[in-house]
Motif scaffolding. Structure first.
Motif, mmCIF file in Angstrom:
data_model
loop_
_atom_site.group_PDB
_atom_site.id
_atom_site.type_symbol
_atom_site.label_atom_id
_atom_site.label_comp_id
_atom_site.label_asym_id
_atom_site.label_seq_id
_atom_site.Cartn_x
_atom_site.Cartn_y
_atom_site.Cartn_z
ATOM 1 N N PRO A 111 0.856 -1.192 0.000
ATOM 2 C CA PRO A 111 0.000 0.000 0.000
ATOM 3 C C PRO A 111 0.888 1.236 0.000
ATOM 4 N N TYR A 123 -8.341 4.203 3.630
ATOM 5 C CA TYR A 123 -7.696 3.216 2.768
ATOM 6 C C TYR A 123 -8.223 3.217 1.334
ATOM 7 N N ALA A 124 -9.504 3.593 1.195
ATOM 8 C CA ALA A 124 -10.126 3.529 -0.135
ATOM 9 C C ALA A 124 -9.423 4.423 -1.147
ATOM 10 N N GLU A 125 -8.652 5.407 -0.667
ATOM 11 C CA GLU A 125 -7.966 6.330 -1.590
ATOM 12 C C GLU A 125 -6.538 5.906 -1.907
ATOM 13 N N SER A 149 -9.502 -1.186 -1.287
ATOM 14 C CA SER A 149 -9.239 -0.030 -2.154
ATOM 15 C C SER A 149 -9.560 -0.371 -3.597
ATOM 16 N N HIS A 151 -8.155 1.005 -6.002
ATOM 17 C CA HIS A 151 -6.953 1.321 -6.791
ATOM 18 C C HIS A 151 -5.895 0.221 -6.671
#
Lengths: 259, 259
Positions: A111, A123-125, A149, A151
């Motif tokens: 990450p 965390y989603a970003e 996430s 991404h």
């Protein structure tokens, strides 16, 4: 079916990852940490068991996530007895090859973010970079990481290492430039707070345009008198003086090439 | 009574300052610039006259604001014939002493911000540091500058120069760290955009907490294996390798002291 995970390492990365996974419905079975204090702290937050002994690892998990410092990864893998269970590490700089001979199903979950215990993270970003030892494991890992996430990208170990170097420049070194400014300001009875509007503008320009077109300052203008004056004034801080010199020369060099 | 100003220099600083002053009701009488193009451009925006010849300077202004590069300040002052009119420069690094023998009423207005022609600036948020040659001139300058920003502080030339050095670290060098990351990413077919969440987090931590407590990364963890691996991998970029080495050593050194 709820996925079960064991987190090995209860530092910044382990803590934020455990929180994010639990929030997305992953069952955290156990926290393993070498220090009792962090094991207890994170396990109580996760409402799960904990241990400081790798021999006592819970064998019921679907995935084992190693969140220890790079130097500790191989020693940890050597002690782990988890058969063919799926295991990943979270390091930017260690290759997937650390698992050879030590595991059968493995991968990496990197990450790209700066984690501090004192600050929550969305965390989603966060962009997350993965790698695995087979197409099936890669697909499984992709689906698993996607929970926390959107991404997710697959990259190889060489790319990840370069990405980590770049993250050191973009985060650790930018932060250190400000630490130097803060230290010098303090020495001269000036307040670091004054820099907030300048820092906001810097951040906005870098992210909205690009750092190479946003560059300003004496080195960029090739204003060698000012650069030399600053170098002279930093005489009492030799390491900082050296940093000033090298970065200024690199700015001059890099932007000359563009002309 | 409306204050009248002449702006000497139509670069980034002159442009943004002229716009801010005009917005606050100051009458910009004339733009003086060595290049016709920038003189015309800014003068048309200010709806005022312009010249490229210092001999043709308009003598009806209350204040003359010199916004040229540091090297050009003394040559400009030597050519100016404005009697005892009030004159200021806008440099972070030049002392107030450049005016000795060349002016009678003078001062410095240093707006601490990074200015680019392509990006608008909200002047009201910018800290502005002033200095003048007498208490009366200082008061007059304070009132004048207060029109465009509430954050006006009086500091001396030594403090201003240190502030400028710190601004170079906090802005120019942080920006350059990202330029290096952008360049390395490009070389490895990776996208710099990926760094936006990391940069946002870095900016938030620096401004909300402080850079010294926000430091993370391999050097901060004293993880010398990773630091050395990164240094080795940067072998094809010797200047960048050198920068990586010096900054990492300085992070290690500075945070060791704190322990």
């Amino acid at each position: 079916m709820q996925i079960k995970a064991v987190i090995i390492g209860a530092g910044n990365v382990g803590t934020h990852l455990a929180i994010a996974l639990k929030n997305e419905g992953v069952q955290i079975l156990q926290i393993v940490s070498k220090t009792m204090k962090s094991a207890v702290e994170l396990a109580s937050r996760m409402e799960c068991s904990f241990t400081t002994d790798l021999q006592d690892i819970n064998l019921q998990a679907d995935i084992y996530i190693v969140c220890v410092t790079d130097n500790a990864i191989i020693p940890v893998l050597r002690q782990l007895q988890i058969g063919n269970k799926f295991i990943v590490h979270t390091s930017g700089s260690m290759g997937i090859d650390v698992f050879y001979d030590l595991a059968q199903n493995y991968g990496v979950v990197y990450p790209m973010q700066t984690f501090s215990k004192f600050k929550d993270i969305n965390y989603a970003e966060i962009p997350i970079f993965i790698e695995a030892n087979s197409p099936e494991n890669q697909q499984m890992l992709f689906n698993f990481v996607k929970k926390i996430s959107p991404h997710v990208q697959v990259i190889n170990s060489q790319q990840r290492c370069m990405l980590h170097i770049c993250a050191v420049f973009a985060n650790n070194f930018t932060n250190h430039m400000c630490t130097i400014a803060e230290m010098l300001m303090k020495e001269h009875q000036l307040k670091f707070e004054t820099f907030k509007p300048l820092l906001r503008e810097t951040f906005e320009k870098i992210t909205k345009y690009s750092p190479s077109i946003s560059q300003t300052g004496p080195a960029m203008r090739n204003d060698l008198h000012v650069v030399q004056k600053h170098i002279d004034l930093l005489a009492q801080f030799p390491s900082i003086q050296e940093i000033y010199t090298h970065i200024s020369n690199n700015i001059i060099e890099m932007h000359k090439k563009e002309e």
